[in-house]
Design a protein around this motif. Structure first.
Motif, PDB file in Angstrom:
ATOM      1  N   VAL A  91      10.480  54.982  58.811  1.00 52.51           N
ATOM      2  CA  VAL A  91       9.693  55.138  60.036  1.00 52.51           C
ATOM      3  C   VAL A  91       9.671  53.845  60.842  1.00 52.51           C
ATOM      4  O   VAL A  91       9.889  53.846  62.060  1.00 52.51           O
ATOM      5  CB  VAL A  91       8.249  55.582  59.700  1.00 52.51           C
ATOM      6  N   MET A  92       9.421  52.726  60.153  1.00 54.69           N
ATOM      7  CA  MET A  92       9.353  51.443  60.846  1.00 54.69           C
ATOM      8  C   MET A  92      10.723  51.003  61.347  1.00 54.69           C
ATOM      9  O   MET A  92      10.847  50.434  62.440  1.00 54.69           O
ATOM     10  CB  MET A  92       8.750  50.372  59.933  1.00 54.69           C
ATOM     11  N   GLN A  93      11.764  51.261  60.555  1.00 54.07           N
ATOM     12  CA  GLN A  93      13.116  50.932  61.014  1.00 54.07           C
ATOM     13  C   GLN A  93      13.467  51.711  62.278  1.00 54.07           C
ATOM     14  O   GLN A  93      14.013  51.156  63.238  1.00 54.07           O
ATOM     15  CB  GLN A  93      14.138  51.258  59.920  1.00 54.07           C
ATOM     16  N   ASP A  94      13.147  52.997  62.278  1.00 56.25           N
ATOM     17  CA  ASP A  94      13.467  53.841  63.435  1.00 56.25           C
ATOM     18  C   ASP A  94      12.744  53.355  64.683  1.00 56.25           C
ATOM     19  O   ASP A  94      13.322  53.311  65.775  1.00 56.25           O
ATOM     20  CB  ASP A  94      13.093  55.299  63.153  1.00 56.25           C
ATOM     21  N   ARG A  95      11.476  52.964  64.519  1.00 59.61           N
ATOM     22  CA  ARG A  95      10.721  52.468  65.669  1.00 59.61           C
ATOM     23  C   ARG A  95      11.354  51.198  66.234  1.00 59.61           C
ATOM     24  O   ARG A  95      11.457  51.033  67.454  1.00 59.61           O
ATOM     25  CB  ARG A  95       9.271  52.174  65.262  1.00 59.61           C
ATOM     26  N   ALA A  96      11.775  50.324  65.332  1.00 59.81           N
ATOM     27  CA  ALA A  96      12.389  49.075  65.782  1.00 59.81           C
ATOM     28  C   ALA A  96      13.737  49.330  66.450  1.00 59.81           C
ATOM     29  O   ALA A  96      14.052  48.758  67.496  1.00 59.81           O
ATOM     30  CB  ALA A  96      12.551  48.122  64.602  1.00 59.81           C
ATOM     31  N   GLU A 142       6.951  45.347  62.255  1.00 62.23           N
ATOM     32  CA  GLU A 142       5.709  45.363  63.027  1.00 62.23           C
ATOM     33  C   GLU A 142       5.621  44.146  63.939  1.00 62.23           C
ATOM     34  O   GLU A 142       5.244  44.251  65.109  1.00 62.23           O
ATOM     35  CB  GLU A 142       4.510  45.398  62.080  1.00 62.23           C
ATOM     36  N   GLU A 143       5.965  42.974  63.394  1.00 61.88           N
ATOM     37  CA  GLU A 143       5.918  41.748  64.192  1.00 61.88           C
ATOM     38  C   GLU A 143       6.898  41.820  65.354  1.00 61.88           C
ATOM     39  O   GLU A 143       6.565  41.464  66.493  1.00 61.88           O
ATOM     40  CB  GLU A 143       6.250  40.542  63.306  1.00 61.88           C
ATOM     41  N   ALA A 144       8.106  42.289  65.072  1.00 63.76           N
ATOM     42  CA  ALA A 144       9.128  42.367  66.115  1.00 63.76           C
ATOM     43  C   ALA A 144       8.708  43.307  67.235  1.00 63.76           C
ATOM     44  O   ALA A 144       8.841  42.986  68.423  1.00 63.76           O
ATOM     45  CB  ALA A 144      10.457  42.812  65.509  1.00 63.76           C
ATOM     46  N   ILE A 145       8.205  44.473  66.861  1.00 66.95           N
ATOM     47  CA  ILE A 145       7.770  45.454  67.874  1.00 66.95           C
ATOM     48  C   ILE A 145       6.632  44.879  68.704  1.00 66.95           C
ATOM     49  O   ILE A 145       6.622  44.996  69.931  1.00 66.95           O
ATOM     50  CB  ILE A 145       7.352  46.773  67.189  1.00 66.95           C
ATOM     51  N   ASN A 175      13.651  50.486  70.047  1.00 67.99           N
ATOM     52  CA  ASN A 175      13.126  49.560  71.050  1.00 67.99           C
ATOM     53  C   ASN A 175      14.288  48.798  71.691  1.00 67.99           C
ATOM     54  O   ASN A 175      15.006  48.069  71.015  1.00 67.99           O
ATOM     55  CB  ASN A 175      12.152  48.573  70.400  1.00 67.99           C
ATOM     56  N   PRO A 176      14.484  48.951  72.992  1.00 68.71           N
ATOM     57  CA  PRO A 176      15.639  48.319  73.647  1.00 68.71           C
ATOM     58  C   PRO A 176      15.615  46.796  73.652  1.00 68.71           C
ATOM     59  O   PRO A 176      16.647  46.155  73.865  1.00 68.71           O
ATOM     60  CB  PRO A 176      15.570  48.880  75.078  1.00 68.71           C
ATOM     61  N   LYS A 177      14.449  46.206  73.420  1.00 71.13           N
ATOM     62  CA  LYS A 177      14.356  44.744  73.427  1.00 71.13           C
ATOM     63  C   LYS A 177      14.753  44.121  72.086  1.00 71.13           C
ATOM     64  O   LYS A 177      14.890  42.905  71.983  1.00 71.13           O
ATOM     65  CB  LYS A 177      12.935  44.305  73.773  1.00 71.13           C
ATOM     66  N   ILE A 178      14.890  44.954  71.049  1.00 67.73           N
ATOM     67  CA  ILE A 178      15.161  44.421  69.713  1.00 67.73           C
ATOM     68  C   ILE A 178      16.656  44.440  69.408  1.00 67.73           C
ATOM     69  O   ILE A 178      17.328  45.463  69.551  1.00 67.73           O
ATOM     70  CB  ILE A 178      14.383  45.210  68.635  1.00 67.73           C
ATOM     71  N   LYS A 179      17.177  43.273  68.994  1.00 64.08           N
ATOM     72  CA  LYS A 179      18.563  43.108  68.575  1.00 64.08           C
ATOM     73  C   LYS A 179      18.576  42.835  67.069  1.00 64.08           C
ATOM     74  O   LYS A 179      17.539  42.598  66.452  1.00 64.08           O
ATOM     75  CB  LYS A 179      19.237  41.958  69.334  1.00 64.08           C
ATOM     76  N   TRP A 180      19.779  42.834  66.495  1.00 66.35           N
ATOM     77  CA  TRP A 180      19.886  42.717  65.042  1.00 66.35           C
ATOM     78  C   TRP A 180      20.917  41.677  64.638  1.00 66.35           C
ATOM     79  O   TRP A 180      22.001  41.605  65.208  1.00 66.35           O
ATOM     80  CB  TRP A 180      20.264  44.073  64.436  1.00 66.35           C
TER      81      TRP A 180
END
Length: 319
Positions: A184-189, A158-161, A192-197
């Protein structure tokens, strides 16, 4: 011993607001400050989303203003930490620092919740200078910057998104290969093209350029090697712990440790005991919502004490 009309346990926006309102109601509140007077906002540099301050205000300054306002209306402040309580009968008994005892007709609990921290060097020193535990509070300050979110649960997702609204890039750092967050939350993250891992690494140290965060040192759990990740901000999102250890078996607490309140009110499972702020709010955790619940708790207390007085007047029996 003196039996106070109302004892307020804890400060922060909730406790201070409760003190202002009960003070204005001539209830002469006594506030037990705890070991961090002012709460988490004292660790925050600038607060931009509290109404009435168009240019923003420093967190410690906002809390000091609230404290002075409460004192102006007759609140008394006591330094110390509540070590035990007896809420089984009125007057309620509160022990501070294991030695000082206070009795009260009513109690407002506003002891807050503490963000879980990583416990690594540099983390506490850089709080408010690049390290944060609240994306909603501080995300605005990281516009166009590359930042990290440490954690693997729903809160971290949630914070990352949320932070992608401001940051140029958000990297989620987690010590395991698998996340704890719901699918659900993993899929949303992940969508998101701005989120890296950056997974399967353990944070070791928050490093700075002398004035603000500049990098996070991590250990690669597979190779054991240390790596340095350049960054302008680190958001720790590994959960919160409500400060309710001293309340076990005293009031109803949920499985996460938050005080359970009744419906729209701030009333707890014990008549005459009320709760406000982050100690009973696992969802919003904002200064303004905490202040609002502090107002509600004060009004609930005032009504409770009035009803008690009416009962005594009509029956001659104390409740």
């Amino acid at each position: 011993m003196t039996i106070h009309r109302v004892l307020i346990l804890g400060t922060g926006p909730a406790g201070y607001t409760a003190a202002i309102y009960t003070g204005r109601a001539n209830l002469a509140p006594v506030v037990i400050e705890g070991n961090q007077p002012g709460g988490q906002l004292t660790l925050t540099t600038e607060v931009e989303n509290f109404p009435g301050f168009p240019e923003g205000i420093l967190g410690p300054e906002l809390m000091d203003n609230m404290r002075q306002q409460a004192e102006h209306f007759g609140a008394t402040f006591v330094s110390g930490w509540v070590t035990s309580v007896d809420l089984s009968q009125r007057p309620f008994r509160v022990v501070v620092d294991e030695s000082k005892e206070y009795l009260a007709e009513s109690v407002i609990i506003s002891t807050g919740a503490s963000a879980k921290m990583l416990g690594i060097p540099g983390e506490i020193e850089m709080m408010g200078r690049g390290v944060s535990a609240c994306a909603t509070c501080d995300g605005f300050f990281f516009r166009g910057k590359a930042i990290l979110v440490v954690g693997g649960g729903d809160s971290a997702m949630e914070e990352a998104i949320f932070l992608t609204k401001f940051a140029s890039e958000v990297t989620i750092v987690h010590r395991r290969e698998e996340l704890r967050a719901s699918k659900v939350m993993q899929d949303r993250a992940r969508q998101n093209p701005k989120i890296k891992w950056l997974l399967n690494v353990t944070p070791l140290e928050v490093a700075s350029d002398g004035s603000k965060v500049s990098r996070l040192v991590v250990k690669d759990n597979q190779s054991g090697e240390a790596r340095t990740i350049p960054t302008e901000g680190i958001f720790v999102a590994i959960g919160h712990t409500p400060n309710t250890d001293f309340l076990v078996k005293q009031v109803e607490i949920d499985d996460r440790g938050y005080i359970v309140t009744k419906g729209q009110s701030t009333a707890t499972s014990v008549e005459g005991v009320f709760a406000c702020g982050d100690v009973m709010d696992a969802h919003y955790r904002q200064a303004i919502t905490a202040a609002g619940s502090g107002c509600k708790a004060a009004m609930d207390v005032e009504k409770f004490l009035e009803e008690c007085a009416i009962h005594v007047e009509s029956t001659g029996v104390t409740s």
